[in-house]
Structure formats: structure tokens, C-alpha cells
Motif scaffolding. Structure first.
Motif, PDB file in Angstrom:
ATOM      1  N   GLU A  17     -14.828   4.896  39.379  1.00  0.00           N
ATOM      2  CA  GLU A  17     -14.836   5.312  37.968  1.00  0.00           C
ATOM      3  C   GLU A  17     -13.872   4.469  37.131  1.00  0.00           C
ATOM      4  O   GLU A  17     -14.135   4.190  35.960  1.00  0.00           O
ATOM      5  CB  GLU A  17     -14.547   6.813  37.814  1.00  0.00           C
ATOM      6  N   LEU A  18     -12.756   4.038  37.717  1.00  0.00           N
ATOM      7  CA  LEU A  18     -11.827   3.170  36.991  1.00  0.00           C
ATOM      8  C   LEU A  18     -12.456   1.788  36.793  1.00  0.00           C
ATOM      9  O   LEU A  18     -12.337   1.199  35.718  1.00  0.00           O
ATOM     10  CB  LEU A  18     -10.496   3.053  37.729  1.00  0.00           C
ATOM     11  N   LYS A  19     -13.135   1.273  37.807  1.00  0.00           N
ATOM     12  CA  LYS A  19     -13.797  -0.029  37.670  1.00  0.00           C
ATOM     13  C   LYS A  19     -14.824   0.006  36.538  1.00  0.00           C
ATOM     14  O   LYS A  19     -14.947  -0.943  35.759  1.00  0.00           O
ATOM     15  CB  LYS A  19     -14.473  -0.423  38.990  1.00  0.00           C
ATOM     16  N   THR A  20     -15.549   1.124  36.418  1.00  0.00           N
ATOM     17  CA  THR A  20     -16.534   1.273  35.340  1.00  0.00           C
ATOM     18  C   THR A  20     -15.843   1.255  33.990  1.00  0.00           C
ATOM     19  O   THR A  20     -16.296   0.596  33.050  1.00  0.00           O
ATOM     20  CB  THR A  20     -17.323   2.594  35.529  1.00  0.00           C
ATOM     21  N   ARG A  21     -14.713   1.967  33.872  1.00  0.00           N
ATOM     22  CA  ARG A  21     -13.973   1.978  32.598  1.00  0.00           C
ATOM     23  C   ARG A  21     -13.418   0.601  32.267  1.00  0.00           C
ATOM     24  O   ARG A  21     -13.396   0.200  31.112  1.00  0.00           O
ATOM     25  CB  ARG A  21     -12.842   2.999  32.661  1.00  0.00           C
ATOM     26  N   LEU A  22     -12.953  -0.123  33.289  1.00  0.00           N
ATOM     27  CA  LEU A  22     -12.414  -1.462  33.051  1.00  0.00           C
ATOM     28  C   LEU A  22     -13.504  -2.413  32.557  1.00  0.00           C
ATOM     29  O   LEU A  22     -13.257  -3.257  31.694  1.00  0.00           O
ATOM     30  CB  LEU A  22     -11.765  -2.015  34.315  1.00  0.00           C
ATOM     31  N   ALA A  23     -14.717  -2.271  33.088  1.00  0.00           N
ATOM     32  CA  ALA A  23     -15.840  -3.094  32.626  1.00  0.00           C
ATOM     33  C   ALA A  23     -16.117  -2.803  31.153  1.00  0.00           C
ATOM     34  O   ALA A  23     -16.328  -3.720  30.356  1.00  0.00           O
ATOM     35  CB  ALA A  23     -17.082  -2.826  33.466  1.00  0.00           C
ATOM     36  N   GLY A  24     -16.093  -1.525  30.772  1.00  0.00           N
ATOM     37  CA  GLY A  24     -16.308  -1.154  29.377  1.00  0.00           C
ATOM     38  C   GLY A  24     -15.214  -1.687  28.472  1.00  0.00           C
ATOM     39  O   GLY A  24     -15.482  -2.194  27.369  1.00  0.00           O
ATOM     40  N   LEU A  25     -13.973  -1.603  28.923  1.00  0.00           N
ATOM     41  CA  LEU A  25     -12.841  -2.111  28.148  1.00  0.00           C
ATOM     42  C   LEU A  25     -12.970  -3.614  27.950  1.00  0.00           C
ATOM     43  O   LEU A  25     -12.820  -4.122  26.840  1.00  0.00           O
ATOM     44  CB  LEU A  25     -11.540  -1.785  28.882  1.00  0.00           C
ATOM     45  N   ARG A  26     -13.267  -4.312  29.002  1.00  0.00           N
ATOM     46  CA  ARG A  26     -13.425  -5.764  28.947  1.00  0.00           C
ATOM     47  C   ARG A  26     -14.511  -6.145  27.948  1.00  0.00           C
ATOM     48  O   ARG A  26     -14.347  -7.045  27.130  1.00  0.00           O
ATOM     49  CB  ARG A  26     -13.771  -6.250  30.345  1.00  0.00           C
ATOM     50  N   ASN A  27     -15.637  -5.428  27.996  1.00  0.00           N
ATOM     51  CA  ASN A  27     -16.755  -5.734  27.107  1.00  0.00           C
ATOM     52  C   ASN A  27     -16.445  -5.422  25.650  1.00  0.00           C
ATOM     53  O   ASN A  27     -17.069  -5.978  24.747  1.00  0.00           O
ATOM     54  CB  ASN A  27     -18.019  -4.980  27.554  1.00  0.00           C
ATOM     55  N   ALA A  28     -15.481  -4.523  25.413  1.00  0.00           N
ATOM     56  CA  ALA A  28     -15.126  -4.154  24.042  1.00  0.00           C
ATOM     57  C   ALA A  28     -14.182  -5.160  23.386  1.00  0.00           C
ATOM     58  O   ALA A  28     -14.012  -5.147  22.170  1.00  0.00           O
ATOM     59  CB  ALA A  28     -14.488  -2.763  24.038  1.00  0.00           C
ATOM     60  N   LEU A  29     -13.565  -6.036  24.189  1.00  0.00           N
ATOM     61  CA  LEU A  29     -12.651  -7.026  23.609  1.00  0.00           C
ATOM     62  C   LEU A  29     -13.462  -8.116  22.908  1.00  0.00           C
ATOM     63  O   LEU A  29     -14.344  -8.718  23.524  1.00  0.00           O
ATOM     64  CB  LEU A  29     -11.768  -7.652  24.697  1.00  0.00           C
ATOM     65  N   PRO A  30     -13.185  -8.379  21.626  1.00  0.00           N
ATOM     66  CA  PRO A  30     -13.969  -9.374  20.886  1.00  0.00           C
ATOM     67  C   PRO A  30     -13.527 -10.807  21.192  1.00  0.00           C
ATOM     68  O   PRO A  30     -13.053 -11.534  20.323  1.00  0.00           O
ATOM     69  CB  PRO A  30     -13.707  -9.000  19.418  1.00  0.00           C
ATOM     70  N   ILE A  31     -13.698 -11.199  22.448  1.00  0.00           N
ATOM     71  CA  ILE A  31     -13.313 -12.545  22.876  1.00  0.00           C
ATOM     72  C   ILE A  31     -14.584 -13.341  23.133  1.00  0.00           C
ATOM     73  O   ILE A  31     -15.488 -12.841  23.818  1.00  0.00           O
ATOM     74  CB  ILE A  31     -12.435 -12.488  24.140  1.00  0.00           C
ATOM     75  N   PRO A  32     -14.697 -14.544  22.579  1.00  0.00           N
ATOM     76  CA  PRO A  32     -15.905 -15.343  22.797  1.00  0.00           C
ATOM     77  C   PRO A  32     -16.170 -15.541  24.293  1.00  0.00           C
ATOM     78  O   PRO A  32     -15.280 -15.939  25.036  1.00  0.00           O
ATOM     79  CB  PRO A  32     -15.587 -16.683  22.119  1.00  0.00           C
ATOM     80  N   SER A  33     -17.413 -15.214  24.724  1.00  0.00           N
ATOM     81  CA  SER A  33     -17.743 -15.282  26.148  1.00  0.00           C
ATOM     82  C   SER A  33     -17.581 -16.682  26.720  1.00  0.00           C
ATOM     83  O   SER A  33     -17.296 -16.845  27.901  1.00  0.00           O
ATOM     84  CB  SER A  33     -19.162 -14.777  26.390  1.00  0.00           C
TER      85      SER A  33
END
Length: 193
Positions: A17-33
Motif C-alpha cells: 500500500e505504501l508503494k502504491t501511494r509512492l507511485a501516486g506521489l511521484r506521478n503528481a510531481l510536475p517534473i518533465p518526464s
């Protein structure tokens, strides 16, 4: 004949469940892929000690050392805190998530691992232990404007929702570096006292 070597490290596993939240957090950062190589959430862990090239014959001794360390270290709880970067937010190379909670117990575990592993030919760390979860690494050769955008995004990132997790065991992992990214295989899991 040369003895077989494998790359290894010692870490705490993260709950799914923490890994899932970390993926969501990472995706929310507005950093150019195109500027960052994100860590696969399934591979995320809390590194205690990177051992590097390890003779296969040392694996049983490392496991014994981890068992000794685990006997004096009790399970503990950690929580996610804030986004940060090494070497700094203004010049990021590694994007990480900080931790708080029972940090003194984590530090005790780190010290016990060092004590029980350094005698096996794995030198003690010269740097202070800085517990963190690596989210991604900025790509070498990324456009300067993308790196500046990444730095600004990190400085203005929204607060991280606090997520707690229990550290109840320590693991020895094998690391294989493949073109698609590293693959980690658990070699041993030892429960904390």
C-alpha cells in the motif's frame, strides 16, 4: 578459478500500500518526464547498507550477521515526511522522500548491521546514515530548462500525506542491473526481535 560474485544490499521492504501511494506521489510531481528516471514502485525499499559485489561464499555469513543484528533490534514504525533532493533542492540529482517516526530504532538497526557486517570485508560507511526512499534520479544530459523546471517543482511541491508503516524484518537482496532497470531478488528475510 574466480569465485562467483553477485551484487547485494541490505534493506527494509515496504508494504504494497505504501508503494502504491509512492507511485501516486511521484506521478503528481510536475517534473518533465524526459528529465527524470523514476524508480519502479515495486522496487522501492529503504536501503540500510549497499554491499556491492559479494562472493557467494559470504552469503551465509552475511545472513548470520543480520540475524545477530535483528536479535537486539525491535520492530519499529516509520512515517513519510517531505520531498527532498541530493545534493540540494536547487540542484537535484536524486529525488527522495524523507522519513520520521522511530528513527532512533532505525539508527540502532543501522549500527548493528554495520557492526556485524563490517568484519566480513564490507567497510563501514564513512557518511552519516540518511534514511530516505529514492523516488527518482535526474537524467544526465537532460535539457537545462527541464532540470530547472524539476528544481522549481521540488521547491514548491505540496506537503506529502503522512503514511506510516511498520518495519518488522530486514532483508538481504540480490541486485541485477538490466537494460529495463534493476531487478531485486530477496535472498533472506530476518524478523526483528
Amino acid at each position: 578459478m574466480t569465485e562467483g560474485l553477485i551484487r547485494t544490499f541490505i534493506a527494509l521492504e515496504l508494504p504494497p500500500e505504501l508503494k502504491t501511494r509512492l507511485a501516486g506521489l511521484r506521478n503528481a510531481l510536475p517534473i518533465p518526464s524526459q528529465a527524470v528516471k523514476w524508480v519502479n514502485p515495486e522496487s522501492m525499499h529503504l536501503t540500510i547498507k549497499f554491499l556491492g559485489d559479494t562472493p557467494l561464499s559470504q552469503i551465509p555469513n552475511i545472513i548470520k550477521g543480520l540475524e545477530k543484528a535483528a536479535q537486539v533490534c525491535h520492530a519499529f514504525t516509520l512515517s513519510t515526511t517531505r520531498i527532498g533532493a541530493f545534493p540540494s533542492l536547487s540542484s537535484p540529482k536524486v529525488i527522495w522522500l524523507g522519513l520520521d517516526g522511530e528513527i532512533e530504532k532505525l539508527n540502532t538497526l543501522f549500527a548493528e548491521v554495520e557492526k556485524n557486517i563490517s568484519g566480513l570485508g564490507f567497510p563501514a560507511e564513512k557518511r552519516d546514515f540518511a534514511p530516505h526512499l529514492t523516488l527518482g534520479r535526474l537524467k544526465e544530459g537532460a535539457a537545462k530548462s527541464d532540470l530547472q523546471t524539476a528544481a522549481e517543482s521540488l521547491k514548491t511541491a505540496p506537503p506529502v500525506p503522512k503514511t506510516s508503516f511498520k518495519a518488522s524484518h530486514i532483508c538481504l537482496f540480490k541486485s541485477q542491473l538490466l537494460p529495463a532497470g534493476p531487478v531485486y531478488t530477496r535472498l533472506a528475510q530476518i524478523s526483528l526481535a
